[in-house]
Write a protein that holds these residues in place. Structure first.
Motif, PDB file in Angstrom:
ATOM      1  N   ALA A  28       0.827  -1.204   0.000  1.00 52.74           N
ATOM      2  CA  ALA A  28       0.000   0.000   0.000  1.00 52.74           C
ATOM      3  C   ALA A  28       0.862   1.255   0.000  1.00 52.74           C
ATOM      4  N   GLU A  29       1.942   1.251   0.789  1.00 49.24           N
ATOM      5  CA  GLU A  29       2.839   2.410   0.833  1.00 49.24           C
ATOM      6  C   GLU A  29       3.508   2.638  -0.517  1.00 49.24           C
ATOM      7  N   ALA A  30       3.897   1.555  -1.188  1.00 48.38           N
ATOM      8  CA  ALA A  30       4.533   1.692  -2.507  1.00 48.38           C
ATOM      9  C   ALA A  30       3.566   2.242  -3.544  1.00 48.38           C
ATOM     10  N   LEU A  31       2.262   1.976  -3.348  1.00 43.88           N
ATOM     11  CA  LEU A  31       1.250   2.431  -4.307  1.00 43.88           C
ATOM     12  C   LEU A  31       0.576   3.722  -3.882  1.00 43.88           C
ATOM     13  N   ALA A  32       0.974   4.248  -2.709  1.00 44.29           N
ATOM     14  CA  ALA A  32       0.344   5.458  -2.145  1.00 44.29           C
ATOM     15  C   ALA A  32      -1.163   5.261  -1.978  1.00 44.29           C
ATOM     16  N   THR A  33      -1.516   4.102  -1.438  1.00 50.59           N
ATOM     17  CA  THR A  33      -2.919   3.815  -1.157  1.00 50.59           C
ATOM     18  C   THR A  33      -3.012   3.231   0.245  1.00 50.59           C
ATOM     19  N   SER A  34      -4.151   2.672   0.598  1.00 50.44           N
ATOM     20  CA  SER A  34      -4.350   2.150   1.954  1.00 50.44           C
ATOM     21  C   SER A  34      -4.230   0.634   1.986  1.00 50.44           C
ATOM     22  N   GLN A  35      -3.944   0.113   3.177  1.00 52.12           N
ATOM     23  CA  GLN A  35      -3.874  -1.338   3.347  1.00 52.12           C
ATOM     24  C   GLN A  35      -5.229  -1.980   3.059  1.00 52.12           C
ATOM     25  N   SER A  36      -6.301  -1.304   3.443  1.00 49.19           N
ATOM     26  CA  SER A  36      -7.631  -1.865   3.204  1.00 49.19           C
ATOM     27  C   SER A  36      -7.924  -1.976   1.708  1.00 49.19           C
ATOM     28  N   ALA A  37      -7.425  -0.998   0.927  1.00 48.11           N
ATOM     29  CA  ALA A  37      -7.620  -1.062  -0.523  1.00 48.11           C
ATOM     30  C   ALA A  37      -6.871  -2.255  -1.111  1.00 48.11           C
ATOM     31  N   VAL A  38      -5.634  -2.481  -0.639  1.00 49.93           N
ATOM     32  CA  VAL A  38      -4.866  -3.635  -1.103  1.00 49.93           C
ATOM     33  C   VAL A  38      -5.583  -4.924  -0.729  1.00 49.93           C
ATOM     34  N   ASN A  39      -6.138  -4.962   0.474  1.00 47.01           N
ATOM     35  CA  ASN A  39      -6.869  -6.143   0.919  1.00 47.01           C
ATOM     36  C   ASN A  39      -8.066  -6.424   0.013  1.00 47.01           C
ATOM     37  N   ARG A  40      -8.802  -5.361  -0.335  1.00 51.45           N
ATOM     38  CA  ARG A  40      -9.964  -5.551  -1.226  1.00 51.45           C
ATOM     39  C   ARG A  40      -9.529  -6.041  -2.603  1.00 51.45           C
ATOM     40  N   ILE A  41      -8.413  -5.484  -3.115  1.00 48.92           N
ATOM     41  CA  ILE A  41      -7.903  -5.899  -4.430  1.00 48.92           C
ATOM     42  C   ILE A  41      -7.552  -7.380  -4.405  1.00 48.92           C
ATOM     43  N   GLU A  42      -6.847  -7.804  -3.359  1.00 50.24           N
ATOM     44  CA  GLU A  42      -6.396  -9.193  -3.302  1.00 50.24           C
ATOM     45  C   GLU A  42      -7.557 -10.166  -3.124  1.00 50.24           C
ATOM     46  N   ARG A  43      -8.654  -9.721  -2.519  1.00 51.93           N
ATOM     47  CA  ARG A  43      -9.829 -10.569  -2.351  1.00 51.93           C
ATOM     48  C   ARG A  43     -10.741 -10.532  -3.569  1.00 51.93           C
ATOM     49  N   GLY A  44     -10.414  -9.683  -4.564  1.00 57.51           N
ATOM     50  CA  GLY A  44     -11.232  -9.575  -5.765  1.00 57.51           C
ATOM     51  C   GLY A  44     -12.488  -8.763  -5.561  1.00 57.51           C
ATOM     52  N   ASN A  45     -12.481  -7.894  -4.530  1.00 62.57           N
ATOM     53  CA  ASN A  45     -13.667  -7.107  -4.189  1.00 62.57           C
ATOM     54  C   ASN A  45     -13.582  -5.655  -4.628  1.00 62.57           C
ATOM     55  N   GLN A  46     -12.613  -5.349  -5.504  1.00 62.42           N
ATOM     56  CA  GLN A  46     -12.495  -3.959  -5.953  1.00 62.42           C
ATOM     57  C   GLN A  46     -12.145  -3.938  -7.430  1.00 62.42           C
ATOM     58  N   ASN A  47     -12.855  -3.123  -8.197  1.00 63.87           N
ATOM     59  CA  ASN A  47     -12.498  -2.936  -9.596  1.00 63.87           C
ATOM     60  C   ASN A  47     -11.089  -2.361  -9.671  1.00 63.87           C
ATOM     61  N   ILE A  48     -10.341  -2.799 -10.677  1.00 64.66           N
ATOM     62  CA  ILE A  48      -8.944  -2.395 -10.778  1.00 64.66           C
ATOM     63  C   ILE A  48      -8.610  -2.165 -12.247  1.00 64.66           C
ATOM     64  N   SER A  49      -7.977  -1.049 -12.526  1.00 65.44           N
ATOM     65  CA  SER A  49      -7.636  -0.708 -13.904  1.00 65.44           C
ATOM     66  C   SER A  49      -6.359  -1.416 -14.320  1.00 65.44           C
ATOM     67  N   LEU A  50      -6.152  -1.520 -15.637  1.00 68.64           N
ATOM     68  CA  LEU A  50      -4.908  -2.093 -16.149  1.00 68.64           C
ATOM     69  C   LEU A  50      -3.710  -1.273 -15.710  1.00 68.64           C
ATOM     70  N   GLU A  51      -3.908   0.047 -15.630  1.00 63.25           N
ATOM     71  CA  GLU A  51      -2.810   0.902 -15.187  1.00 63.25           C
ATOM     72  C   GLU A  51      -2.404   0.552 -13.760  1.00 63.25           C
TER      73      GLU A  51
END
Length: 509
Positions: A28-51
């Motif tokens: 999350a720190e490397a992406l300048a986002t939150s740990q919760s956002a990373v958690n949602r991404i890894e669980r497949g619960n968040q839309n994510i762009s190719l970028e």
């Protein structure tokens, strides 16, 4: 994007993060986002762009997706198939990269025969080309011709290519004779834990080389007044450390004695090549090397590196885990004798031909036939030692072999910080490996392998071990992002297919 796609991508991201040893917070720190956002991404619960996927791949140094060019290479493996026939061992990866570095010693043309066409070699060629060295593949791409420039343009060095190979460290020995000041990017390669370059520096300081490391670069300065006045004692009997000392000694105008030297296969090939350049080396194959250096080298040289004992071990392990009869041709037996002695005690059924000479005229080869065997776990632990002990790079293959044997095998990989950890990836394929600490793993066999989809470990030999287990597992497995395998093996999937494997190369996204 479909929900199942999000779940699959999230799983790949999670695997890549865990292989790098990062927490969700660190990513999350490397992406300048939150740990919760990373958690949602890894669980497949968040839309994510190719970028964003590309940014994550860059942060994790893992080609989860590539934009604007062909994506990462994956392997689809249909397992449970028996291998048969015969397969040749390719030339040594580690010898070839050492000889590419050694070509910088020579003002003349260097021709290397049957060079391994692997990613590690390609990265070094990109670095050499960027500083002005002319290289070209000849004889239908079998051989490599290298012609150095009068002056190297170090300011133009391809830093990205340099950082993707650990072999760049071996530029230090040759460059200290050509330049008084230069910069090199930090060495990269496999993720095997922290490895200091101090053993290299202890040897190279004796030739006047001083290194300061800042901002991702080694800043080198050379004092030509400093020369070895007594034998150099290496604090680590490492292969690349010994090679760097040899490369420095080759153009030192005098006699250099190197003690506690590695006598491993790639070091011997480098010594044979130096002799072709006119440098006399005494003690080849021992731990004391005496180098009669020459201040200038300007010759047209033609050399054939020998075969790779670690690839031979890979192919042997492939036969064992798939319970196959396979003939492995052009095996450099001198560098596989301890491994075979251990395997004989475990019950391996095999035979070998009479010895014959490699194309370099010095290395001893045999053809080795392996048959299906009922293996028992060894009484003693499996652990590496400097040559002539069990080769450090062959230790991981014993994890797959031990998994096919009856009983418990203790593997102690004391050299690398992380590699034993990666061997536990075999558990996802049905293995029963217990990590005792970062260096020791206990393997319980025999194993009923099962198919799985997983990310390629970021270390070369464990990655191949996972591939071999997939070949033994009934069903279809997928191994994603196999760049690390391509660093050390030429056309491995196609060559295994030639003896009965069913491995498909594919790309996605």
């Amino acid at each position: 994007m479909a929900d199942d796609y999000l779940v699959r991508i999230g799983k790949l991201i999670r695997d890549a993060r865990q292989h790098r040893g990062w927490t969700q917070t660190q990513l999350a720190e490397a992406l300048a986002t939150s740990q919760s956002a990373v958690n949602r991404i890894e669980r497949g619960n968040q839309n994510i762009s190719l970028e964003m996927i590309a940014r994550i791949g860059e942060a994790l140094d893992s080609e989860i997706v590539s934009l604007g060019y062909a994506g990462p290479m994956h392997l689809r493996v249909v397992g449970g198939r028996r291998l048969s026939g015969s397969i040749d061992v390719k030339t040594s990866k580690n010898a070839c990269v050492a000889l590419l570095c050694a070509s910088l010693l020579n003002k003349g043309r260097t021709t290397l025969r049957r060079v391994a066409r692997i990613e590690e070699v390609y990265r070094l060629l990109e670095v050499l080309n960027s500083i002005g060295v002319r290289t070209r593949w000849i004889n239908d791409g079998m051989d490599l011709e290298i012609v150095p420039p009068a002056h190297l343009d170090m300011a133009a060095i391809d830093a990205d290519a340099a950082r993707r190979t650990r072999s760049i460290i071996m530029f230090l020995g040759p460059l200290l004779h050509r330049l008084r000041q230069f910069k090199l990017p930090y060495a990269g390669g496999c993720d095997l834990g922290t490895r200091t370059i101090e053993p290299h520096m202890i040897a190279l300081r004796r030739f006047g080389l001083d290194i300061t490391a800042t901002e991702g670069l080694y800043h080198a300065e050379v004092d030509r007044q400093v020369t070895p006045d007594r034998p150099i004692v290496l604090t680590e009997r490492g292969d690349t450390v010994t090679e760097n000392a040899l490369l420095a000694a080759a153009r030192h105008n005098g006699v250099t004695v190197i003690r506690n030297a590695s006598s491993n296969y790639m070091v011997q090939d480098l010594c044979f090549f130096l002799e072709a350049l006119g440098v006399r080396v005494e003690g080849i194959g021992t731990t004391t090397l005496t180098v009669h250096g020459v201040p200038a080298i300007d010759v047209d040289v033609d050399y054939s590196p020998s075969e790779d004992p670690v690839e031979a071990m890979s192919l042997l392990a492939a036969a064992v885990v798939t319970e196959s009869e396979l003939t492995i041709r052009r095996v450099p037996i001198e560098f596989l004798e301890i491994e075979l002695a251990v395997l004989e005690e475990m019950g391996l059924d095999h035979d070998r031909t009479a010895e014959y000479a490699a194309d370099n005229g010095r290395t001893r080869l045999v053809d080795l036939t392996v048959r299906p065997s009922k293996l028992e776990a060894p009484i003693d632990k499996i652990h590496p030692m400097p040559f002539p002990g069990l080769n450090i790079d062959n230790v991981p293959f014993f994890a797959a072999i031990a998994a096919a044997a009856q009983g418990q095998t203790l593997i102690h990989d004391w050299v690398y910080d992380n590699r034993a950890i990666y061997l536990t990836d075999l558990n996802r394929l049905g293995g029963r490996l217990q990590l005792l600490d970062p260096h020791r793993v206990l393997v319980e066999g025999p194993t009923r392998w099962r198919a799985a989809e997983m990310m390629c470990p970021p270390a070369l030999r464990p990655a191949v071990v996972v591939l071999l287990a997939m070949m033994a597992a009934e069903g279809t497995s997928v191994l994603r992002n196999v760049y690390v395998i391509n660093r050390g093996y030429e056309d491995l999937a196609e060559r295994l297919n030639s003896v009965g494997a069913q491995i498909e190369i594919f790309r996605d996204i």
